[in-house]
Design a protein around this motif. Sequence first.
Motif, PDB file in Angstrom:
ATOM      1  N   SER A   8      11.629 -14.358  46.974  1.00  0.00           N
ATOM      2  CA  SER A   8      11.027 -15.573  46.448  1.00  0.00           C
ATOM      3  C   SER A   8      11.261 -15.729  44.962  1.00  0.00           C
ATOM      4  O   SER A   8      11.044 -16.796  44.407  1.00  0.00           O
ATOM      5  CB  SER A   8       9.529 -15.566  46.710  1.00  0.00           C
ATOM      6  OG  SER A   8       8.913 -14.634  45.845  1.00  0.00           O
ATOM      7  N   GLU A  11      13.687 -18.469  44.477  1.00  0.00           N
ATOM      8  CA  GLU A  11      13.058 -19.759  44.759  1.00  0.00           C
ATOM      9  C   GLU A  11      12.128 -20.167  43.617  1.00  0.00           C
ATOM     10  O   GLU A  11      12.090 -21.328  43.218  1.00  0.00           O
ATOM     11  CB  GLU A  11      12.249 -19.673  46.051  1.00  0.00           C
ATOM     12  CG  GLU A  11      13.113 -19.379  47.269  1.00  0.00           C
ATOM     13  CD  GLU A  11      12.249 -19.258  48.514  1.00  0.00           C
ATOM     14  OE1 GLU A  11      11.080 -19.673  48.453  1.00  0.00           O
ATOM     15  OE2 GLU A  11      12.760 -18.747  49.531  1.00  0.00           O
ATOM     16  N   GLU A  15      12.489 -23.398  41.440  1.00  0.00           N
ATOM     17  CA  GLU A  15      11.358 -24.327  41.420  1.00  0.00           C
ATOM     18  C   GLU A  15      10.981 -24.676  39.982  1.00  0.00           C
ATOM     19  O   GLU A  15      10.839 -25.850  39.632  1.00  0.00           O
ATOM     20  CB  GLU A  15      10.181 -23.675  42.133  1.00  0.00           C
ATOM     21  CG  GLU A  15       9.050 -24.601  42.475  1.00  0.00           C
ATOM     22  CD  GLU A  15       7.986 -23.855  43.280  1.00  0.00           C
ATOM     23  OE1 GLU A  15       6.818 -23.952  42.912  1.00  0.00           O
ATOM     24  OE2 GLU A  15       8.344 -23.171  44.256  1.00  0.00           O
TER      25      GLU A  15
END
Lengths: 146, 146
Positions: A8, A11, A15
């Motif tokens: 993550s 990500e 983001e």
Amino acid sequence: MELPKVGSIGEYIREQRTQAKISLRQLAAQAGVSFPYLSQVERGVRKPSAEILNQIAKGLRISSQALYVQAGLIDEREPESDVLAAIRADVTITGRQRQVLVDIYESFRKENKAAENEGAQPTQPAEPLDAASLNGHATSEGYNLP
Amino acid sequence: MELPKVGSIGEYIREQRTQAKISLRQLAAQAGVSFPYLSQVERGVRKPSAEILNQIAKGLRISSQALYVQAGLIDEREPESDVLAAIRADVTITGRQRQVLVDIYESFRKENKAAENEGAQPTQPAEPLDAASLNGHATSEGYNLP
DNA sequence: CCAGTGCGTTTGCAAATGCATACACGCTCT
DNA sequence: AGAGCGTGTATGCATTTGCAAACGCACTGG
């Protein structure tokens, strides 16, 4: 328990980058890393070292620790320091200023949560903030406050 | 510019290890890394990644952040204000939101300081930021600084 | 005396990082 | 039609991480 948020980190970086509305190359330049590598990092193809992570954090203007926590490199034993508690405990601002900060922070949280539940909506959900009116371009030049 | 503290991380680790009176192999076992590699790390021959650093910190029973700071991976600027630290460490808001909060908070501080020195004279009547436009309802009455 | 054990260090070597280059796609002009 | 500029992505390659195995050294005791 498997590791839930191992990949993550990429990500999260992506983001943050898209939220900041800067391109991959811009962030790479500000962070001092190559853009192809940053692309791979964001997709989880490569796992960046701590130095790269630190530079990315600088480029994103976010705290390095936030990235480390996301990457699982800090155990986060601490309850991610409460912003509201800190604001309420601050004695250098007036009560009204305090209230403004609390309101703004809570509105941010609320809109972020709403954006989460919306799933992947291509169109930007409600533009959450007129940040442009504050600093114009948060990305390239240093921001200046009167 | 920043090359001097490359080896200091190793020295720090070794220092902590000898102080804990455990052998290189013991620490390596507890940290889950190979002892030859740990040896190289301690002498600055190799530069460990963040994961290794984190595991070494675990093995040493010290805070990961202490190691990161020593490695120069966390800037650890002065304590700043608790509010700013909390904002910067918050992972639930976006980078831009973070910047907005920081800007607002700093402008509050600045104006308060100006008010202190000037007495009651508002130095700059122009409001530095129209935070009201951010959330609309947050401060319907506006917030003119005292 | 020299097997047995502990320590830390050096030596190859697979795997990974991180970069420069080149690529594919989308958009806007002239 | 293209040229031009923007985005993000694949590819080749030097450098590095990180490990397993082998090494040298000091201390024990049978």
